[in-house]
Motif scaffolding. Structure first.
Motif, mmCIF file in Angstrom:
data_model
loop_
_atom_site.group_PDB
_atom_site.id
_atom_site.type_symbol
_atom_site.label_atom_id
_atom_site.label_comp_id
_atom_site.label_asym_id
_atom_site.label_seq_id
_atom_site.Cartn_x
_atom_site.Cartn_y
_atom_site.Cartn_z
ATOM 1 N N LEU A 63 9.553 -18.751 9.884
ATOM 2 C CA LEU A 63 8.674 -19.697 10.422
ATOM 3 C C LEU A 63 8.685 -20.378 11.597
ATOM 4 O O LEU A 63 7.675 -20.521 12.289
ATOM 5 C CB LEU A 63 9.010 -20.725 9.235
ATOM 6 N N LEU A 64 9.755 -20.227 12.247
ATOM 7 C CA LEU A 64 10.262 -21.106 13.460
ATOM 8 C C LEU A 64 9.440 -20.335 14.604
ATOM 9 O O LEU A 64 8.822 -20.839 15.354
ATOM 10 C CB LEU A 64 11.688 -21.567 13.664
ATOM 11 N N PRO A 65 10.033 -18.857 14.538
ATOM 12 C CA PRO A 65 9.122 -18.320 15.616
ATOM 13 C C PRO A 65 7.738 -18.104 15.680
ATOM 14 O O PRO A 65 7.084 -18.086 16.853
ATOM 15 C CB PRO A 65 9.855 -16.858 15.658
ATOM 16 N N VAL A 66 7.266 -17.640 14.273
ATOM 17 C CA VAL A 66 5.777 -17.763 14.368
ATOM 18 C C VAL A 66 4.969 -19.153 14.547
ATOM 19 O O VAL A 66 4.275 -19.126 15.103
ATOM 20 C CB VAL A 66 5.339 -17.465 12.924
ATOM 21 N N GLY A 67 5.603 -20.216 14.228
ATOM 22 C CA GLY A 67 5.149 -21.451 14.667
ATOM 23 C C GLY A 67 5.087 -21.738 16.254
ATOM 24 O O GLY A 67 3.946 -22.253 16.459
ATOM 25 N N GLU A 68 6.075 -21.355 16.575
ATOM 26 C CA GLU A 68 6.263 -21.510 18.048
ATOM 27 C C GLU A 68 5.207 -20.557 18.714
ATOM 28 O O GLU A 68 4.610 -21.135 19.940
ATOM 29 C CB GLU A 68 7.422 -21.452 18.665
ATOM 30 N N LEU A 69 5.024 -19.475 18.309
ATOM 31 C CA LEU A 69 4.236 -18.606 19.037
ATOM 32 C C LEU A 69 2.781 -19.100 18.689
ATOM 33 O O LEU A 69 2.018 -18.898 19.679
ATOM 34 C CB LEU A 69 4.211 -16.986 18.355
ATOM 35 N N ILE A 70 2.239 -19.338 17.508
ATOM 36 C CA ILE A 70 0.945 -19.963 17.449
ATOM 37 C C ILE A 70 0.795 -21.248 18.382
ATOM 38 O O ILE A 70 -0.375 -21.396 18.690
ATOM 39 C CB ILE A 70 0.806 -20.336 15.878
ATOM 40 N N GLY A 71 1.851 -22.060 18.279
ATOM 41 C CA GLY A 71 1.512 -23.036 19.406
ATOM 42 C C GLY A 71 1.432 -22.729 20.916
ATOM 43 O O GLY A 71 0.645 -23.536 21.591
ATOM 44 N N LYS A 72 2.073 -21.769 21.354
ATOM 45 C CA LYS A 72 1.845 -21.150 22.676
ATOM 46 C C LYS A 72 0.476 -20.443 22.752
ATOM 47 O O LYS A 72 0.076 -20.502 23.816
ATOM 48 C CB LYS A 72 3.028 -20.488 22.804
ATOM 49 N N ARG A 73 0.054 -19.982 21.723
ATOM 50 C CA ARG A 73 -1.108 -18.986 21.931
ATOM 51 C C ARG A 73 -2.462 -20.040 21.733
ATOM 52 O O ARG A 73 -3.427 -19.900 22.523
ATOM 53 C CB ARG A 73 -1.502 -17.939 20.671
ATOM 54 N N LEU A 74 -2.407 -21.201 20.984
ATOM 55 C CA LEU A 74 -3.614 -22.011 20.879
ATOM 56 C C LEU A 74 -4.030 -22.781 22.047
ATOM 57 O O LEU A 74 -5.383 -22.666 22.389
ATOM 58 C CB LEU A 74 -3.239 -23.301 19.811
ATOM 59 N N PRO A 75 -3.230 -23.396 22.991
ATOM 60 C CA PRO A 75 -3.797 -23.907 24.092
ATOM 61 C C PRO A 75 -4.422 -22.803 25.157
ATOM 62 O O PRO A 75 -5.381 -23.191 25.894
ATOM 63 C CB PRO A 75 -2.440 -24.444 24.937
ATOM 64 N N LYS A 76 -4.108 -21.617 25.165
ATOM 65 C CA LYS A 76 -4.904 -20.630 25.913
ATOM 66 C C LYS A 76 -6.419 -20.165 25.272
ATOM 67 O O LYS A 76 -6.850 -19.880 26.311
ATOM 68 C CB LYS A 76 -4.027 -19.151 25.646
ATOM 69 N N THR A 77 -6.698 -20.861 24.268
ATOM 70 C CA THR A 77 -7.957 -20.824 23.850
ATOM 71 C C THR A 77 -8.915 -21.829 24.549
ATOM 72 O O THR A 77 -10.029 -21.586 24.855
ATOM 73 C CB THR A 77 -8.243 -21.034 22.294
ATOM 74 N N LYS A 78 -8.077 -22.832 25.150
ATOM 75 C CA LYS A 78 -9.075 -23.948 26.063
ATOM 76 C C LYS A 78 -9.890 -24.670 25.261
ATOM 77 O O LYS A 78 -10.732 -24.847 25.867
ATOM 78 C CB LYS A 78 -9.318 -23.314 27.482
ATOM 79 N N ASN A 79 -9.762 -24.663 23.876
ATOM 80 C CA ASN A 79 -10.729 -25.127 23.050
ATOM 81 C C ASN A 79 -9.940 -26.217 22.095
ATOM 82 O O ASN A 79 -9.250 -25.728 21.179
ATOM 83 C CB ASN A 79 -11.463 -23.886 21.996
ATOM 84 N N ILE A 80 -10.465 -27.633 22.496
ATOM 85 C CA ILE A 80 -9.751 -28.515 21.776
ATOM 86 C C ILE A 80 -9.799 -28.660 20.184
ATOM 87 O O ILE A 80 -8.886 -28.914 19.688
ATOM 88 C CB ILE A 80 -10.334 -29.866 22.349
ATOM 89 N N PHE A 81 -11.125 -28.260 19.905
ATOM 90 C CA PHE A 81 -11.472 -28.224 18.602
ATOM 91 C C PHE A 81 -10.805 -27.146 17.591
ATOM 92 O O PHE A 81 -10.107 -27.375 16.661
ATOM 93 C CB PHE A 81 -13.032 -27.949 18.143
#
Length: 232
Positions: A63-81
């Motif tokens: 859970l911890l590694p996947v949660g952090e990886l998702i968190g790092k990938r999300l901003p790269k979408t540059k889509n606030i929604f």
């Protein structure tokens, strides 16, 4: 991996053994429960220890590694929604899966004799936390000082408490507490730190990533209070 196993065993032993020892001491000098009850307690403690060990190992390894990886990938979408929507969705599902929330909902259902159903309570708590996790994502994106949101949130909580039946006020604060359980906290905290580490640099990343759980726990309190207003 072996390091994780050893550390997890130490954590489980530190959590389970003190309780077990205290109960056994009380049994010898004070309470004198039947032998059958003590045996059931020891068997239960063993099962809790095994389950707790497997659970914590899964949290640490998955859970911890996947949660952090998702968190790092999300901003790269540059889509606030997408960022905010993902925060909402993850907040919703991890709260529904949270064991502490289900225990509280079951207890309230039993005590209220079905007047406050466990299903509606779990859904209200999950929606409340999900909305505030999404708000925490907004706060991280736009660098909103957390104390503004905390002050505003608790002004709403204490203001609303005057218009809500007293039993719902008590339940609402318990609901805010149980959402800081072993399922929700690691995943949501890792998500927040991951997002902040990409959007912020240096020491500010850690500061932005933390405080998310404190903010998110306001959501369930408000959700249960609103439930009380609707059902009074």
């Amino acid at each position: 991996m072996m390091g994780n196993v050893r550390d997890t065993l130490k954590e489980v032993a530190a959590a389970i053994l003190p309780v077990t020892i205290v109960v056994l001491i009380l049994q010898i000098i004070l309470i004198r429960l039947p032998l059958e009850a003590i045996l059931q307690f020891l068997i239960g403690a063993a099962f809790v220890g095994i389950g707790f060990f497997l659970f914590l190992l899964g949290v640490t390894a998955g859970l911890l590694p996947v949660g952090e990886l998702i968190g790092k990938r999300l901003p790269k979408t540059k889509n606030i929604f997408i960022i905010v929507g993902t925060g909402f969705l993850l907040g919703l599902v991890v709260t529904i899966a949270e064991p502490d929330v289900r225990v509280l909902a079951k207890q309230i259902d039993q005590v209220s004799e079905g007047a406050i159903g466990s299903g509606i309570l779990v859904l209200a708590v999950a929606l409340g936390l999900a909305i505030f996790v999404a708000l925490a994502m907004v706060r991280t994106i736009f660098s909103i000082p957390i104390h503004y949101l905390l002050i505003g949130g608790y002004i709403l909580v204490f203001g609303l408490s005057f218009f809500v039946p007293h039993e719902y006020v008590a339940i609402s604060f318990d609901a805010g507490g149980v959402t800081t359980g072993p399922m929700a906290v690691p995943f949501i905290l890792a998500l927040g730190v991951g997002v902040a580490s990409v959007l912020r640099s240096g020491s500010s990343a850690a500061g932005e990533g933390f405080g998310l759980i404190g903010l998110a726990s306001i959501g369930p309190i408000l959700a249960i209070m609103l439930l009380g207003v609707l059902f009074q």
